[in-house]
Structure formats: structure tokens, C-alpha cells
Motif scaffolding. Structure first.
Motif, short mmCIF file in Angstrom:
data_model
loop_
_atom_site.label_atom_id
_atom_site.label_comp_id
_atom_site.label_asym_id
_atom_site.label_seq_id
_atom_site.Cartn_x
_atom_site.Cartn_y
_atom_site.Cartn_z
N MET A 128 5.32 13.39 -14.61
CA MET A 128 6.40 12.96 -13.72
C MET A 128 5.87 12.63 -12.33
O MET A 128 6.20 11.59 -11.75
CB MET A 128 7.47 14.04 -13.62
CG MET A 128 8.53 13.72 -12.59
SD MET A 128 9.67 15.08 -12.29
CE MET A 128 10.56 14.43 -10.86
N GLN A 129 5.04 13.51 -11.81
CA GLN A 129 4.52 13.31 -10.46
C GLN A 129 3.60 12.08 -10.39
O GLN A 129 3.63 11.31 -9.42
CB GLN A 129 3.77 14.55 -10.01
CG GLN A 129 4.67 15.78 -9.90
CD GLN A 129 3.91 17.04 -9.55
OE1 GLN A 129 3.65 17.31 -8.38
NE2 GLN A 129 3.52 17.79 -10.56
N ILE A 130 2.81 11.89 -11.43
CA ILE A 130 1.93 10.72 -11.48
C ILE A 130 2.76 9.44 -11.53
O ILE A 130 2.47 8.46 -10.83
CB ILE A 130 0.99 10.81 -12.71
CG1 ILE A 130 0.00 11.95 -12.55
CG2 ILE A 130 0.25 9.49 -12.92
CD1 ILE A 130 -0.74 12.31 -13.83
N THR A 131 3.81 9.45 -12.34
CA THR A 131 4.66 8.26 -12.46
C THR A 131 5.38 7.95 -11.17
O THR A 131 5.44 6.80 -10.73
CB THR A 131 5.67 8.45 -13.61
OG1 THR A 131 4.97 8.77 -14.82
CG2 THR A 131 6.49 7.19 -13.83
N ASP A 132 5.95 8.98 -10.54
CA ASP A 132 6.62 8.78 -9.25
C ASP A 132 5.68 8.12 -8.24
O ASP A 132 6.03 7.16 -7.55
CB ASP A 132 7.10 10.11 -8.68
CG ASP A 132 8.39 10.60 -9.31
OD1 ASP A 132 8.99 9.86 -10.11
OD2 ASP A 132 8.82 11.74 -9.00
N ALA A 133 4.47 8.66 -8.15
CA ALA A 133 3.50 8.14 -7.19
C ALA A 133 3.07 6.73 -7.54
O ALA A 133 2.92 5.87 -6.65
CB ALA A 133 2.29 9.06 -7.12
N ALA A 134 2.87 6.47 -8.83
CA ALA A 134 2.40 5.14 -9.26
C ALA A 134 3.44 4.06 -8.99
O ALA A 134 3.09 2.92 -8.68
CB ALA A 134 2.03 5.17 -10.73
N VAL A 135 4.72 4.41 -9.11
CA VAL A 135 5.78 3.46 -8.77
C VAL A 135 5.64 3.04 -7.31
O VAL A 135 5.79 1.87 -6.95
CB VAL A 135 7.17 4.06 -9.05
CG1 VAL A 135 8.27 3.22 -8.42
CG2 VAL A 135 7.40 4.19 -10.56
N PHE A 136 5.35 4.01 -6.45
CA PHE A 136 5.15 3.73 -5.03
C PHE A 136 3.85 2.98 -4.79
O PHE A 136 3.81 1.97 -4.08
CB PHE A 136 5.16 5.04 -4.25
CG PHE A 136 4.92 4.86 -2.77
CD1 PHE A 136 5.85 4.25 -1.96
CD2 PHE A 136 3.74 5.32 -2.19
CE1 PHE A 136 5.62 4.09 -0.60
CE2 PHE A 136 3.50 5.15 -0.84
CZ PHE A 136 4.45 4.54 -0.03
N TYR A 137 2.78 3.44 -5.43
CA TYR A 137 1.46 2.80 -5.24
C TYR A 137 1.47 1.34 -5.70
O TYR A 137 0.71 0.52 -5.19
CB TYR A 137 0.40 3.56 -6.04
CG TYR A 137 -0.16 4.78 -5.38
CD1 TYR A 137 0.57 5.50 -4.43
CD2 TYR A 137 -1.44 5.23 -5.69
CE1 TYR A 137 0.04 6.63 -3.84
CE2 TYR A 137 -1.98 6.36 -5.10
CZ TYR A 137 -1.22 7.06 -4.17
OH TYR A 137 -1.75 8.18 -3.58
N SER A 138 2.30 1.01 -6.66
CA SER A 138 2.32 -0.34 -7.21
C SER A 138 2.66 -1.38 -6.14
O SER A 138 2.21 -2.53 -6.23
CB SER A 138 3.34 -0.42 -8.34
OG SER A 138 3.37 -1.70 -8.92
N ARG A 139 3.40 -0.98 -5.13
CA ARG A 139 3.82 -1.96 -4.12
C ARG A 139 3.06 -1.86 -2.80
O ARG A 139 3.37 -2.57 -1.84
CB ARG A 139 5.32 -1.80 -3.84
CG ARG A 139 5.74 -0.51 -3.15
CD ARG A 139 7.23 -0.56 -2.82
NE ARG A 139 7.68 0.58 -2.07
CZ ARG A 139 8.29 1.64 -2.60
NH1 ARG A 139 8.48 1.69 -3.92
NH2 ARG A 139 8.68 2.64 -1.84
N LEU A 140 2.03 -1.01 -2.75
CA LEU A 140 1.28 -0.84 -1.51
C LEU A 140 0.40 -2.04 -1.20
O LEU A 140 -0.35 -2.51 -2.05
CB LEU A 140 0.42 0.42 -1.58
CG LEU A 140 1.15 1.77 -1.48
CD1 LEU A 140 0.15 2.90 -1.54
CD2 LEU A 140 1.97 1.85 -0.21
N THR A 141 0.47 -2.50 0.02
CA THR A 141 -0.37 -3.61 0.47
C THR A 141 -1.60 -3.09 1.20
O THR A 141 -1.71 -1.90 1.49
CB THR A 141 0.42 -4.54 1.40
OG1 THR A 141 0.84 -3.78 2.55
CG2 THR A 141 1.65 -5.10 0.72
N LYS A 142 -2.54 -3.99 1.47
CA LYS A 142 -3.75 -3.69 2.25
C LYS A 142 -4.58 -2.57 1.63
O LYS A 142 -5.17 -1.74 2.33
CB LYS A 142 -3.37 -3.32 3.70
CG LYS A 142 -2.67 -4.45 4.43
CD LYS A 142 -2.34 -4.08 5.87
CE LYS A 142 -1.65 -5.24 6.57
NZ LYS A 142 -1.29 -4.90 7.97
#
Length: 263
Positions: A128-142
Motif C-alpha cells: 500500500m505504501q509503495i503504491t501510494d508513493a509511486a502514484v505521486f512519484y509518477s508525476r514528479l518533474t525534474k
């Protein structure tokens, strides 16, 4: 140089994430089957191959079971990440590995674990924690070098599921809904049966539990069988009557006429 993902990776509209092969089938296999029947592209990402496990002779056997289960459900893409079963932890490396898959396949909806599973694998909570973070990481720029120069992708919606074995307690979430899987319940059960190494004859009671949970959840919403999902945002609607009567043709047509005339 940014990767042209549209040429290399077909978009998958809905991606469900589990810690091990069989997690997704147990939690939301009926929903994936129904969405596939409706023409949506659906996929599964298993964070680990689930090995070692007591009754499976080797990883290849479990992967073959997973492939067959995906075929039963009509899943177009199944991905197994090289993360360690039994030692799965929310780490930067795990977050990035999953986020890369989100960037490749550009899902509109991601579904994953929403709670701990006491007395069961702690991998679920880490997933769950990995998925939550990956959803956020997917849109990170730079941060292109961290994601192999895959383009950023913003996931519009995220949902949580619970395993059918777990108590049906409400999560601390803005909303929840039951998805009708009446016509796909048997396929859900068939997909779970594909895991013969996990559910031998002495564990036949598992199928009755999964079926019972689906029938109970369906009944709470007036369906023959259902699966429960929790939302990360409140459920909104521009037309209350269409939301309350989704199958009513009159309300749907009235809404369509009104919105079309406004345009």
C-alpha cells in the motif's frame, strides 16, 4: 532523452497492484473481468513473484498460474516486478520501480491495498505504501534520471481494495462504493482456482469465503455480487438523480440531452 512511451507501451486504463500473484484476483478480480468485458484495458502489477511459498516447486510454476489467471479475467497486461517476497519494504527503490511502470502504461485509475492485513502477510501493508508513493512519484518533474527518462504521468484516480478474507471494516477514506460483479463472480473464482499451489483441496473453504463476501457486499447495494472499493477523494456528481439511479434510462437520456443542449 525522453522515451516515446506511446510507441513502445500501449496505454492500460486501469492498473491493479498486488504484493503477490493472487492478491488482485482475490480482492478485485471480478471488477477487472467486468471492465475488460466493457472494453476497457486492464492490467495487473505484482510487486513480487510470491516465492518462496510452501507448496510451489519454483517461481516458474507460480508465474504460469498467474498468467492463466490473467487470461481467465481478460487482463491485457501482467507485470511482475523483481522485489523480494517476505522482505518487501517501502523503499525509494521500490517506489521508483513501480512509478516507472505507471509512466510506461499511463493508467487513468490505479487500484491497490488500502489497509493492514493482521495475521496475514506484512507485505500487503508495505505494498500500500509503495503504491501510494509511486502514484505521486509518477508525476514528479525534474527527476528524469531517476525514472530512465520516462515522461511524467499524472494518475487521475486512485482506489483502495481489501482482501475478501479480511473483516469488512470501513477505512478512513472519503468515500466508498460497491461495483456490481454479478455476471463475473464465477470468473473471479475461476481465476483464483488457477493458483493450485496456493489453494489445494484442503483450502477449498477459501472459495466459499470469497463467494460469500461478494454476495454480501453485492446485497448491500442491491446486486447479486459485488466488490467494495474505497476512494481517496469524495465521490461527486453533476446530477444527483443519475447517480442514485444509474441504470434508469430516462435520467441518463435527460442528462445527456441537457448537457448536449448547453454545449
Amino acid at each position: 532523452m525522453t522515451v516515446d512511451v506511446e510507441k513502445e507501451y500501449p496505454q492500460i486504463e486501469i492498473l491493479a497492484v498486488g504484493a503477490h500473484p493472487d492478491d488482485v484476483e482475490i480482492a478485485c478480480g471480478g471488477t477487472l473481468a467486468k471492465l475488460a468485458d466493457l472494453g476497457h484495458s486492464v492490467g495487473i502489477i505484482d510487486l513480487t513473484d510470491g516465492e518462496p511459498t510452501p507448496r510451489s516447486p519454483d517461481p516458474e510454476t507460480r508465474l504460469a498460474e498467474a498468467a492463466e489467471a490473467a487470461k481467465v479475467l481478460g487482463v491485457q497486461k501482467r507485470i511482475t516486478l523483481d522485489l523480494p517476497n517476505r522482505k518487501l519494504f517501502d523503499s525509494f527503490e521500490a517506489r521508483v520501480a513501480l512509478a516507472k511502470e505507471f509512466r510506461k502504461y499511463r493508467p487513468k485509475v490505479v487500484i491497490g491495498f488500502g489497509d493492514r492485513t493482521p495475521m496475514a502477510s506484512p507485505d500487503h501493508w508495505q505494498a500500500m505504501q509503495i503504491t501510494d508513493a509511486a502514484v505521486f512519484y509518477s508525476r514528479l518533474t525534474k527527476w528524469d534520471d531517476k525514472f530512465d527518462h520516462l515522461p511524467v504521468h499524472t494518475i487521475g484516480r486512485q482506489l483502495y481494495f481489501k482482501l475478501a478474507f479480511e473483516p469488512i471494516n470501513k477505512l478512513d477514506a472519503p468515500g466508498s462504493f460497491v461495483h456490481d460483479i454479478t455476471d463475473c463472480l464465477e470468473r473471479k473464482l475461476e481465476s483464483i482456482r488457477c493458483y493450485q499451489t496456493q489453494f489445494p483441496e484442503e483450502k477449498a473453504y477459501v472459495f466459499e469465503r470469497v463467494k460469500g463476501a461478494a454476495i454480501y457486499l453485492g446485497a448491500t447495494a442491491g446486486y447479486g455480487a459485488g466488490e467494495l472499493f474505497y476512494t481517496t477523494r469524495a465521490i461527486g456528481t453533476p446530477d444527483m438523480m443519475q447517480l442514485l439511479y444509474p441504470g434508469d434510462r430516462v435520467y441518463t437520456e435527460r442528462y445527456l440531452r441537457k448537457t448536449t443542449s448547453v454545449e
